[in-house]
Design a protein around this motif. Structure first.
Motif, PDB file in Angstrom:
ATOM      1  N   VAL A  38       9.308   2.832   3.978  1.00 28.67           N
ATOM      2  CA  VAL A  38       8.536   1.696   3.474  1.00 28.67           C
ATOM      3  C   VAL A  38       8.778   0.494   4.383  1.00 28.67           C
ATOM      4  CG1 VAL A  38       8.225   0.054   1.577  1.00 28.67           C
ATOM      5  CG2 VAL A  38       8.620   2.460   1.073  1.00 28.67           C
ATOM      6  N   GLN A  58       7.212  10.025   4.577  1.00 24.56           N
ATOM      7  CA  GLN A  58       6.992   9.593   3.201  1.00 24.56           C
ATOM      8  C   GLN A  58       8.146   8.797   2.609  1.00 24.56           C
ATOM      9  OE1 GLN A  58       6.992  12.780   4.207  1.00 24.56           O
ATOM     10  NE2 GLN A  58       8.018  14.153   2.755  1.00 24.56           N
ATOM     11  N   HIS A  63       4.501   3.668   3.928  1.00 26.95           N
ATOM     12  CA  HIS A  63       4.067   2.700   2.928  1.00 26.95           C
ATOM     13  C   HIS A  63       4.483   1.272   3.321  1.00 26.95           C
ATOM     14  CE1 HIS A  63       3.869   6.521   0.885  1.00 26.95           C
ATOM     15  NE2 HIS A  63       5.195   6.629   0.903  1.00 26.95           N
ATOM     16  N   TYR A 113       0.822  -1.215   0.000  1.00 21.21           N
ATOM     17  CA  TYR A 113       0.000   0.000   0.000  1.00 21.21           C
ATOM     18  C   TYR A 113       0.850   1.256   0.000  1.00 21.21           C
ATOM     19  CZ  TYR A 113       0.569  -0.621   5.134  1.00 21.21           C
ATOM     20  OH  TYR A 113       1.058  -0.830   6.405  1.00 21.21           O
ATOM     21  N   ASP A 114       0.287   2.272  -0.607  1.00 15.74           N
ATOM     22  CA  ASP A 114       0.808   3.630  -0.569  1.00 15.74           C
ATOM     23  C   ASP A 114       0.119   4.308   0.603  1.00 15.74           C
ATOM     24  OD1 ASP A 114       1.244   6.361  -0.865  1.00 15.74           O
ATOM     25  OD2 ASP A 114       1.011   6.356  -3.037  1.00 15.74           O
ATOM     26  N   GLY A 115       0.865   4.630   1.643  1.00 21.78           N
ATOM     27  CA  GLY A 115       0.258   5.170   2.855  1.00 21.78           C
ATOM     28  C   GLY A 115      -0.058   6.649   2.819  1.00 21.78           C
ATOM     29  N   SER A 116       0.159   7.297   1.680  1.00 21.75           N
ATOM     30  CA  SER A 116       0.024   8.754   1.617  1.00 21.75           C
ATOM     31  C   SER A 116      -1.342   9.255   2.068  1.00 21.75           C
ATOM     32  CB  SER A 116       0.297   9.246   0.195  1.00 21.75           C
ATOM     33  OG  SER A 116       1.578   8.855  -0.243  1.00 21.75           O
ATOM     34  N   TRP A 156       7.100   9.083  -2.232  1.00 25.83           N
ATOM     35  CA  TRP A 156       7.896   7.939  -1.768  1.00 25.83           C
ATOM     36  C   TRP A 156       9.331   8.335  -1.433  1.00 25.83           C
ATOM     37  CZ3 TRP A 156       5.386   6.792  -6.753  1.00 25.83           C
ATOM     38  CH2 TRP A 156       4.115   6.252  -6.578  1.00 25.83           C
TER      39      TRP A 156
END
Length: 264
Positions: free
Chosen positions: A242, A239, A60, A9-12, A131
């Motif tokens: 990961v 950001q 992420h 997942y992209d945690g943004s 990222w």
């Protein structure tokens, strides 16, 4: 039946992994709530998941591992594709497989891995900015790598955890840490048996001080020994972080990317 999932997942756009409301309630979006809602639709009954390691807002994951129980009869491919089709675009189930009833995504893991990616140049990033973290001061990656080796082994990491950390103690076994430069990008990779709240980001923030020449290499060891959060560097932004994933013994027969190897 107990099943394990590998999730990226992209945690943004999320307020972290952990669900902040009870199932059925509305609130800030979290990855856990999105995954549980999707699986519950596929299963046709409420599903609760347990993860290998919770991530903070904006962080992420390349392979978060979760487990859940269900009496629904579905093929692994059906769980994987059915859940992914009901998830936001920023979340995807990469694999699903049945596991033994005593498998636990958190407690069966023997290690966890994080990667922090930092753009080191005079101007901020435009591409891939969600990222990447950014540091304008020139950084000495070799000095950062050398300083980081003082953190290896089992230590009290009080100096590198947030004051809000709820862990009962600060002792962790940091198994690997490296800092490498590729052009303008620094990759900081860390592996430990477990991590404290903000531990990786606080370590990175301190290593940046060394890389920028603000502190000597020996300072990291001094901060570790002091067991005082106020002496360490600032918390690095989320950001660039990961969660690369947990590692499990081969006896669980999980995919190779989350199975510990002979040299791990």
């Amino acid at each position: 039946m107990r099943l394990a999932l590998g999730i990226e997942y992209d945690g943004s756009g999320f307020s972290g992994w952990q669900r902040l409301t009870q199932p059925g309630e509305t609130g800030l979006p979290t990855v856990q709530s999105a995954v549980e809602d999707a699986l519950s639709t596929v299963a046709d009954h409420p599903v609760l998941v347990t993860c290998a390691g919770r991530t903070d807002a904006g962080v992420h994951a390349a392979c978060q591992v979760v487990h859940f129980d269900s009496d629904a009869t579905r093929e692994s491919r059906g769980w994987m594709l059915g859940a992914t089709s009901r998830l936001p675009e920023a979340v995807s189930v990469r694999w699903c497989m049945p596991v033994a009833g005593d498998f636990h995504a958190r407690f069966s893991a023997v290690a966890r891995r994080y990667r922090y990616r930092l753009l080191n140049r005079a101007v901020r990033p435009a591409l891939q900015r969600q990222w990447l973290s950014w540091e304008r001061r020139p950084l000495d990656a070799d000095a950062m790598h050398a300083a980081a080796q003082a953190l290896l082994g089992e230590n009290d990491f009080t100096s590198f955890r947030t004051v809000h950390c709820q862990a009962p103690h600060a002792r962790r076994n940091l198994q690997r840490i490296s800092v490498r430069r590729d052009g303008d990008v620094l990759d900081i990779e860390v592996q430990a048996n477990a991590f404290l709240h903000h531990m990786v980001r606080n370590i990175v923030g301190s290593l940046i001080e060394v890389g920028a020449g603000e502190r000597p290499q020996s300072w990291i060891a001094e901060v570790l020994a002091a067991r005082d959060r106020t002496l360490a560097g600032p918390t690095a932004p989320p950001q660039g972080l990961v969660f690369a994933g947990p590692l499990y013994p081969g006896s669980w027969k999980l995919p190779a990317e989350v199975t510990i190897g002979p040299n791990a």
